[in-house]
Scaffold this motif. Sequence first.
Motif, PDB file in Angstrom:
ATOM      1  N   LEU A 178     -30.919  60.697 -12.911  1.00 38.82           N
ATOM      2  CA  LEU A 178     -28.623  60.822 -11.454  1.00 38.82           C
ATOM      3  C   LEU A 178     -28.299  60.760 -12.345  1.00 38.82           C
ATOM      4  N   LEU A 179     -27.263  61.850 -11.431  1.00 34.16           N
ATOM      5  CA  LEU A 179     -26.344  62.720 -12.010  1.00 34.16           C
ATOM      6  C   LEU A 179     -25.067  62.269 -11.403  1.00 34.16           C
ATOM      7  N   SER A 180     -24.100  61.923 -12.132  1.00 38.13           N
ATOM      8  CA  SER A 180     -22.772  61.266 -11.913  1.00 38.13           C
ATOM      9  C   SER A 180     -21.162  61.762 -12.329  1.00 38.13           C
ATOM     10  N   ALA A 181     -20.371  61.588 -12.056  1.00 36.93           N
ATOM     11  CA  ALA A 181     -19.464  62.099 -13.291  1.00 36.93           C
ATOM     12  C   ALA A 181     -19.371  61.109 -13.711  1.00 36.93           C
ATOM     13  N   THR A 182     -18.808  60.287 -13.175  1.00 38.52           N
ATOM     14  CA  THR A 182     -18.550  58.667 -14.096  1.00 38.52           C
ATOM     15  C   THR A 182     -18.927  56.998 -13.147  1.00 38.52           C
ATOM     16  N   LEU A 183     -19.271  56.458 -14.477  1.00 42.57           N
ATOM     17  CA  LEU A 183     -19.798  55.034 -13.578  1.00 42.57           C
ATOM     18  C   LEU A 183     -19.260  53.904 -14.240  1.00 42.57           C
ATOM     19  N   PRO A 184     -19.031  53.363 -14.202  1.00 40.83           N
ATOM     20  CA  PRO A 184     -18.512  51.504 -14.890  1.00 40.83           C
ATOM     21  C   PRO A 184     -19.282  50.889 -15.236  1.00 40.83           C
ATOM     22  N   LYS A 185     -19.242  50.919 -16.081  1.00 46.10           N
ATOM     23  CA  LYS A 185     -20.416  49.406 -16.963  1.00 46.10           C
ATOM     24  C   LYS A 185     -21.159  48.662 -16.002  1.00 46.10           C
ATOM     25  N   GLU A 186     -20.659  48.194 -14.980  1.00 45.12           N
ATOM     26  CA  GLU A 186     -21.352  47.114 -14.411  1.00 45.12           C
ATOM     27  C   GLU A 186     -21.565  47.880 -13.338  1.00 45.12           C
ATOM     28  N   ARG A 187     -22.070  49.002 -13.051  1.00 41.70           N
ATOM     29  CA  ARG A 187     -22.735  49.627 -11.730  1.00 41.70           C
ATOM     30  C   ARG A 187     -23.745  50.283 -12.382  1.00 41.70           C
ATOM     31  N   LEU A 188     -23.365  50.678 -13.991  1.00 42.07           N
ATOM     32  CA  LEU A 188     -24.731  51.636 -14.550  1.00 42.07           C
ATOM     33  C   LEU A 188     -25.230  50.455 -14.380  1.00 42.07           C
ATOM     34  N   ASP A 189     -25.118  49.376 -15.124  1.00 46.98           N
ATOM     35  CA  ASP A 189     -26.155  48.412 -15.722  1.00 46.98           C
ATOM     36  C   ASP A 189     -27.034  47.513 -14.406  1.00 46.98           C
ATOM     37  N   ARG A 190     -26.786  47.861 -13.028  1.00 49.39           N
ATOM     38  CA  ARG A 190     -27.478  47.970 -12.422  1.00 49.39           C
ATOM     39  C   ARG A 190     -28.274  47.993 -12.206  1.00 49.39           C
ATOM     40  N   LEU A 191     -28.102  50.224 -11.700  1.00 48.11           N
ATOM     41  CA  LEU A 191     -29.213  50.897 -12.082  1.00 48.11           C
ATOM     42  C   LEU A 191     -30.182  50.947 -12.524  1.00 48.11           C
ATOM     43  N   LEU A 192     -29.385  50.478 -13.824  1.00 52.88           N
ATOM     44  CA  LEU A 192     -30.684  50.528 -15.076  1.00 52.88           C
ATOM     45  C   LEU A 192     -31.260  49.135 -15.079  1.00 52.88           C
ATOM     46  N   ARG A 193     -31.133  47.729 -14.209  1.00 56.87           N
ATOM     47  CA  ARG A 193     -31.835  46.823 -14.017  1.00 56.87           C
ATOM     48  C   ARG A 193     -32.890  46.823 -12.787  1.00 56.87           C
ATOM     49  N   ALA A 194     -32.097  48.106 -11.981  1.00 58.91           N
ATOM     50  CA  ALA A 194     -33.147  47.882 -10.145  1.00 58.91           C
ATOM     51  C   ALA A 194     -34.290  48.925 -10.590  1.00 58.91           C
ATOM     52  N   TYR A 195     -34.069  49.504 -11.960  1.00 55.92           N
ATOM     53  CA  TYR A 195     -34.902  50.783 -11.944  1.00 55.92           C
ATOM     54  C   TYR A 195     -36.151  50.194 -13.578  1.00 55.92           C
ATOM     55  N   GLY A 196     -35.417  49.337 -14.432  1.00 54.13           N
ATOM     56  CA  GLY A 196     -36.285  48.734 -15.901  1.00 54.13           C
ATOM     57  C   GLY A 196     -36.576  47.354 -15.442  1.00 54.13           C
ATOM     58  N   GLN A 197     -36.206  46.127 -14.159  1.00 55.86           N
ATOM     59  CA  GLN A 197     -36.340  45.319 -14.087  1.00 55.86           C
ATOM     60  C   GLN A 197     -36.206  43.879 -15.447  1.00 55.86           C
ATOM     61  N   GLY A 198     -34.673  44.696 -15.863  1.00 52.32           N
ATOM     62  CA  GLY A 198     -33.722  43.356 -16.533  1.00 52.32           C
ATOM     63  C   GLY A 198     -33.521  44.295 -17.512  1.00 52.32           C
ATOM     64  N   SER A 199     -33.544  45.361 -18.211  1.00 51.67           N
ATOM     65  CA  SER A 199     -32.697  46.115 -18.981  1.00 51.67           C
ATOM     66  C   SER A 199     -31.776  46.523 -18.889  1.00 51.67           C
ATOM     67  N   ILE A 200     -31.146  46.338 -20.276  1.00 51.94           N
ATOM     68  CA  ILE A 200     -29.083  46.717 -19.485  1.00 51.94           C
ATOM     69  C   ILE A 200     -28.851  47.367 -21.333  1.00 51.94           C
ATOM     70  N   VAL A 201     -27.855  48.306 -20.854  1.00 47.44           N
ATOM     71  CA  VAL A 201     -27.900  49.166 -21.832  1.00 47.44           C
ATOM     72  C   VAL A 201     -27.080  48.461 -22.958  1.00 47.44           C
TER      73      VAL A 201
END
Length: 397
Positions: free
Chosen positions: A232-255
């Motif tokens: 995923l390439l992005s200029a920037t992401l809010p923490k909540e948005r990044l967490d949701r993306l990581l959870r979606a792929y990692g099934q519960g993983s949170i940065v």
Amino acid sequence: EEYLGLSKKRAKEALTRLNWPESGSFHSSKSFYEMFPNITRPFPLQSKAMEVLPEFEGQGMVVIEAPMGEGKTESALFLMENWNDRTGNSGSYLALPTMATANQMFQRLHRFFIDLSPEETRNLVLLHGHAVLSNVHQSLDVTRTLGDSEDPVALSEWFTYKKRGLLSPFGVGTIDQTFLAVMPTKHFFVRLFGLAGKTVVFDEVHAYDVYMSEILERELAWLSALGTNVILLSATLPKERLDRLLRAYGQGSIVGERGTYPRMTILAQGQTKVHQFQSAADAGMRRSMDLSIDWLPDDLEIIARRALDEVKGGGNLAIICNTVAYAQSIYLKLMSMNSGGEVELSLFHARFPFDERSRRERHTLLAFGKGERSPDVKRIMVATQVVEQSLDLDFDI
């Protein structure tokens, strides 16, 4: 039994004629300098990509957050090729936000593959609503996939039909083509199968609205289940948005600790790791800039007059509008105030007929893209948000 053996033999021959590689056969572990010989001094992000490559041993997802011009695309291509080689995945798809950005990336990837392995013939397809009309797309003659191939990157006619385009080993297109793989559409499972076991790169992730973001999260969950690597390439992401993306792929993983911006977040084996790096400006590799914002009243004449005044001494100026109608209004006002034709004016938005849009897209990349230009040239481009994302353009104001 005899029929089964014959069918398998014919299927393999068909795949060979279509330049469909054996798993991992197209990918090789090359250094960054071998892939990009023209880059003698990598930006910090590119150096970080080389440094963290040993972490890319198994399936996973990486999120790169950095400003424009930091070398995100080169870093993604470097990781994509080496990651496929390490995991045994085969093929890739680059998902862009607009047709214009997909067209430009298609040319860029075409050149990248030719330089990377001129002896190999790769199947590369362009996927979006008007891809079949694209001049670049048509230039990859389908006959080159059969017999002796002059161009090591070819387009197979078999892959050009809409539903099976994603089956092509290598593809570039708009993100909606991947969304159709996880929505209740006809033959969605064919598209989903086409994304399995590849490395998929999503660009400009910060630009997606709530509706698109929800579909993207569902897609990430499917790609994770299918063994697909994701960048995923992005200029920037809010923490909540990044967490949701990581959870979606990692099934519960949170940065955990996000670290400072810019950064690279790697999700592998259910764990996240954040790597920080300097921006190119902080590293002294690019000049830093002072930016200023002046508020103007919402008055067409005032905006047009200010724009014309700004380029009196030369320069490239962009006026970006939220709607096509507003862009047209400002363009017409500029035309009326530029009666002598001293300033070169252009209008670019998504509602032109395809051939006209294609012509304007080429002009935009030529006039405002990379390369030298005369210091006394005076140009104003009026555009909608189609010029904001992923295109390599340079404006002074």
